[in-house]
Scaffold this active site. Structure first.
Site, PDB file in Angstrom:
ATOM      1  CD  GLU A 259      -2.758   1.366   0.302  1.00  0.00           C
ATOM      2  OE1 GLU A 259      -2.505   2.127  -0.636  1.00  0.00           O
ATOM      3  OE2 GLU A 259      -3.791   0.692   0.383  1.00  0.00           O
ATOM      4  CG  ASP A 263      -0.825   5.246  -0.980  1.00  0.00           C
ATOM      5  OD1 ASP A 263      -1.621   4.848  -1.844  1.00  0.00           O
ATOM      6  OD2 ASP A 263      -1.050   5.177   0.246  1.00  0.00           O
ATOM      7  CB  SER A 465      -5.232   1.625  -2.624  1.00  0.00           C
ATOM      8  OG  SER A 465      -6.003   1.026  -1.633  1.00  0.00           O
TER       9      SER A 465
END
Length: 552
Positions: A259, A263, A465
């Site tokens: 994750e 990002d 995400s």
């Protein structure tokens, strides 16, 4: 003998037993805890909806120093909490007027007495935790002064992490196995991003566990011919950048690392010269409150946009009302400071990770002060979009399943600025008229995913995400071009900006069970699957500048 002080329940602190949890034992009396006590503002904030309706060049955002002296905690309230702590054998570990918080340290026995509770250790399929049942209590004189107490519970709010395609292979194999995957700059071209490299901007990323390997982020940038972005890792509550190369799906650190790197690489590819402030904390209620407060009131890095790829459904067994209120109020504070907060709407459609037969939305995307970002499936040819529809490949329980989150909040009322957007009533019994989610969308289907480098491997990843940092990067470019932050965008988005500056998505639904729980369908204008649609960056910029161009 003195009369015992009258106590009152702390509003919103009620905690239910987490489904599936079983008591193991009472927490040891001498176990040391650190707890964040949140305080009221010294005066109410002005309406940010009024601020949000003004043209960008007419907005006057608060400076951090102004916020602290006008709306931060009052020193007298802090003194009251310090006296309460001393009377119960608790130590003041820190205090921040702007963040409206006092950190108290002490033993389990001291906190049990101070807040009239009993802390227990529980086992749960998602991991053991310390917790409690029922409300907390405070002396009557602190009623209204203290708005929340966080850190007694350590139950981890579980979510699904960025969705990889079914198999990890080389780039060459990916392009044959999947309908289409994209380098991240290609998405900027398809979404007509304005020029910009993010110079002078800071993008904040909230991360809960895991970390990043600098060599992965550097390799991703090198693959695209871009410089390594400037990264500042900010530790909140002692949580640091702790990446893991584990590929075990049960490893929270390994999944969280995917994750974090997603990002960072999306932002690094789209605004390579922007500083990235990465705030690391625990995925608990305390972690949420503390990290969001740290990012919003960061006077050193001063991010003008935040990206949050995390969340959980609005379930009262997970979030306490007090935590939801504190997070919501912090997002409101972000609006007054000119910070845009982009939040992923979830990867499980109207089911939102729950299997209770009802539709749900994800918090904090459901906050009216968040720019909630949904998901699409994107196909392109020759540098142009050929098809874009709601991302929905079925339930999370099926291999390769996933869908963009969206629906009607069961917690937040419908904001005034959604009044003309034809937001439907909830499909659940009672048909509540709540806040509609999402506001916008972008490519999120892992089968048309983003090419990234994670844990030393190249692969394609999807999920809202990825869509949230894409929108955050676009906001950073808009800020750079306009020479000032756009800040709270939602009211303008629903007034006119969404119709002009977004690609309307009209095909698909977000019920991943295809009829068993109910969901929402895409259609012309705003809908509870993709909001106003995916971005057309140049049109957004032109509209925000107050100009018009032929063909608008």
């Amino acid at each position: 003998m003195p009369e015992p002080k009258r106590t009152v329940p702390l509003a919103g602190s009620e905690r239910m037993l987490v489904p599936g949890a079983r008591v193991l034992r009472a927490a040891h009396e001498n176990e040391w805890l650190e707890v964040t006590v949140r305080l009221r503002r010294r005066r109410p904030l002005p309406s940010v909806d009024d601020l949000g309706m003004r043209p960008i060049h007419q907005r006057q955002h608060l400076r951090h120093e102004q916020f602290q002296t006008t709306y931060g905690a009052h020193p007298e309230d802090v003194s009251q909490v310090e006296a309460f702590a001393a009377a119960h054998g608790l130590r003041v570990q820190g205090k921040e007027l702007a963040r409206r918080s006092v950190v108290l340290g002490g033993t389990v026995s001291s906190f049990n007495r101070a807040f009239s509770t009993r802390l227990m250790h529980y086992e749960h399929p998602d991991g053991a935790f310390r917790g409690r049942v029922g409300p907390l209590s405070l002396p009557a004189e602190l009623e209204g002064v203290v708005t929340g107490v966080f850190g007694l519970d350590t139950h981890r709010l579980i979510r699904h992490h960025p969705r990889p395609r079914p198999l990890r292979t080389s780039h060459a194999l990916v392009t044959r196995e999947l309908p289409q995957v994209f380098s991240i700059p290609d998405l900027a071209t398809l979404y007509n991003f304005p020029e910009g490299d993010g110079a002078g901007q800071c993008v904040g990323l909230l991360e809960f566990g895991g970390g990043y390997f600098p060599e992965d982020v550097e390799q991703s940038a090198r693959d695209l011919g871009l410089p390594m972005p400037e990264v500042v890792a900010v530790s909140v509550d002692g949580v640091r950048n702790t990446p893991s190369r584990s590929k075990d799906p049960r490893s929270s650190q390994g999944a969280s690392t995917g994750e974090v790197e997603l990002d960072m690489e999306v932002v690094g590819a789209l605004v390579p010269l922007a500083r990235q402030a990465v705030y690391f904390s625990d995925f608990t209620e305390k972690g949420w409150v503390d990290s969001l407060a740290a990012a919003i009131h960061d006077t050193e890095n001063k991010p003008s946009v935040l990206s949050i790829s995390w969340g959980f459904s609005e379930m009262d067994s997970i979030w306490t009302p007090a935590c939801m209120e504190e997070v919501n109020e912090l997002l409101q504070e972000a609006a007054t400071l000119g910070i845009t907060v982009c939040v992923a709407s979830g990867d499980d459609g109207s089911e939102a990770q729950e299997q209770d037969g009802y539709a749900h939305v994800v918090f904090p995307a459901s906050s009216p002060y968040a720019l909630a970002v949904g998901g699409t499936t994107l196909l392109a040819n020759g540098g142009a979009i050929t098809e874009e529809k709601v991302w929905n490949t079925g339930s999370q329980l099926q291999p390769g399943g996933g869908a963009g989150g969206g629906g009607i909040s069961a917690y937040f009322a419908r904001p005034s600025w959604q009044g003309n957007a034809q937001v439907p009533a909830s499909v659940n019994p009672g048909h509540r008229l709540g806040r509609g989610v999402p506001d916008v969308a972008a490519n999120a289907d892992p089968y048309t995913g983003y090419l990234v480098v994670s844990k030393g491997e190249r692969g394609a990843v999807g999920g809202t995400s990825a869509a949230a940092p894409l929108w955050a990067s676009l906001i950073a470019r808009l800020n750079q071009q306009l020479g000032r932050p756009v800040g709270y965008l939602n009211p303008l988005l629903y007034a006119s900006l969404g119709r002009v500056g977004c690609n309307d998505i009209t095909v698909g639904t977000n019920d991943p069970t295809f009829g068993r729980i109910g969901g929402y369908a895409a259609g012309p204008g705003w809908d509870a699957c993709t909001g106003w649609g995916s971005p057309n960056g140049q049109r957004l910029l032109a509209t925000l500048r107050g100009t018009s161009e032929q063909g608008f």
